[in-house]
Motif scaffolding. Structure first.
Motif, PDB file in Angstrom:
ATOM      1  N   UNK A 168      13.649  35.156 -52.781  1.00 36.63           N
ATOM      2  CA  UNK A 168      14.388  35.108 -52.803  1.00 36.63           C
ATOM      3  C   UNK A 168      13.210  35.694 -50.868  1.00 36.63           C
ATOM      4  N   UNK A 169      13.543  34.622 -49.854  1.00 39.94           N
ATOM      5  CA  UNK A 169      12.151  35.265 -48.884  1.00 39.94           C
ATOM      6  C   UNK A 169      13.413  35.068 -47.386  1.00 39.94           C
ATOM      7  N   UNK A 170      15.030  35.956 -47.748  1.00 41.25           N
ATOM      8  CA  UNK A 170      16.547  35.921 -46.520  1.00 41.25           C
ATOM      9  C   UNK A 170      15.788  37.515 -46.642  1.00 41.25           C
ATOM     10  N   UNK A 225      15.786  28.067 -39.317  1.00 37.80           N
ATOM     11  CA  UNK A 225      15.208  26.931 -39.858  1.00 37.80           C
ATOM     12  C   UNK A 225      15.824  28.288 -41.230  1.00 37.80           C
ATOM     13  N   UNK A 226      15.879  29.376 -41.236  1.00 36.64           N
ATOM     14  CA  UNK A 226      15.943  30.297 -42.129  1.00 36.64           C
ATOM     15  C   UNK A 226      17.569  30.869 -42.304  1.00 36.64           C
ATOM     16  N   UNK A 227      18.467  30.451 -41.617  1.00 38.86           N
ATOM     17  CA  UNK A 227      19.757  30.731 -41.580  1.00 38.86           C
ATOM     18  C   UNK A 227      19.974  32.051 -41.294  1.00 38.86           C
ATOM     19  N   UNK A 228      18.883  31.914 -39.967  1.00 36.21           N
ATOM     20  CA  UNK A 228      19.484  33.388 -39.102  1.00 36.21           C
ATOM     21  C   UNK A 228      20.072  33.278 -37.946  1.00 36.21           C
ATOM     22  N   UNK A 229      20.598  32.410 -37.362  1.00 37.18           N
ATOM     23  CA  UNK A 229      20.762  32.045 -36.105  1.00 37.18           C
ATOM     24  C   UNK A 229      22.136  32.430 -36.619  1.00 37.18           C
ATOM     25  N   UNK A 230      23.418  33.007 -35.619  1.00 39.16           N
ATOM     26  CA  UNK A 230      24.709  33.077 -36.016  1.00 39.16           C
ATOM     27  C   UNK A 230      25.428  33.110 -34.274  1.00 39.16           C
ATOM     28  N   UNK A 231      26.691  32.988 -34.589  1.00 39.41           N
ATOM     29  CA  UNK A 231      27.217  32.646 -32.525  1.00 39.41           C
ATOM     30  C   UNK A 231      27.821  34.119 -32.743  1.00 39.41           C
ATOM     31  N   UNK A 232      28.149  34.463 -31.244  1.00 35.06           N
ATOM     32  CA  UNK A 232      28.420  36.614 -31.230  1.00 35.06           C
ATOM     33  C   UNK A 232      28.984  37.068 -31.518  1.00 35.06           C
TER      34      UNK A 232
END
Length: 164
Positions: A25-27, A60-67
């Motif tokens: 689990x690298x998240x 790429x790591x699914x770590x970008x989000x909207x405000x």
């Protein structure tokens, strides 16, 4: 064969209880919103490259989000850009160049409280050709590679210091 089946059964039982194998689990359980990418250099292209690479990296790591969905907010500052031509031919023409920049990433929570600041100075060398277009492509490629390395180091450091 019995040992293999027993191990597989044990892994299945443990995984159903919420256990995970170490290293699988690298998240990091966070989502970032990029407030700003501030380019404090004389080269406007560097800021654009930084913006695109930061977005690509955290997607790429699914770590970008909207405000509204973000856990933390990120301000990125690139500064002190240096171009140096260290290798000269017998006719005093540069054959390679050196680029260096400072990168600062400031992470804040929803209330604007600073939770982590990371700084680094990065440099790279690349060859200069007689074709300016190829030289710019090479520069951009080296910068993208360095930015990815910087963000990987940032991600590792913040996970060790903030998300223990």
């Amino acid at each position: 064969m019995k040992r293999f089946l027993l191990a597989a059964l044990l892994l299945l039982i443990l995984s159903s209880c919420g256990y995970t194998m170490a290293g699988l689990n690298n998240e990091i359980p966070v989502k970032y919103y990029i407030n700003t990418v501030h380019n404090d250099t004389i080269d406007s292209a560097i800021g654009d490259i930084m913006q695109l690479e930061v977005e690509r990296f955290f997607l790429k790591y699914n770590e970008l989000a909207s405000y509204k969905q973000a856990t933390y907010f990120m301000d990125i500052i690139i500064s002190n850009l240096e171009y140096i031509n260290p290798v000269l031919t017998a006719t005093d023409q540069a054959t390679s160049t050196y680029i260096a920049y400072n990168l600062t990433i400031i992470v804040t929570d929803i209330d604007g409280k600073e939770i982590y600041t990371w700084n680094t100075k990065t440099s790279t060398n690349f060859s200069i050709t007689s074709d300016a277009g190829i030289t710019l492509q090479t520069r951009d490629s080296k910068l993208k590679s360095n930015i990815e390395d910087d963000l990987t180091t940032f991600r590792l450091n913040i996970s060790r210091k903030v998300y223990k």
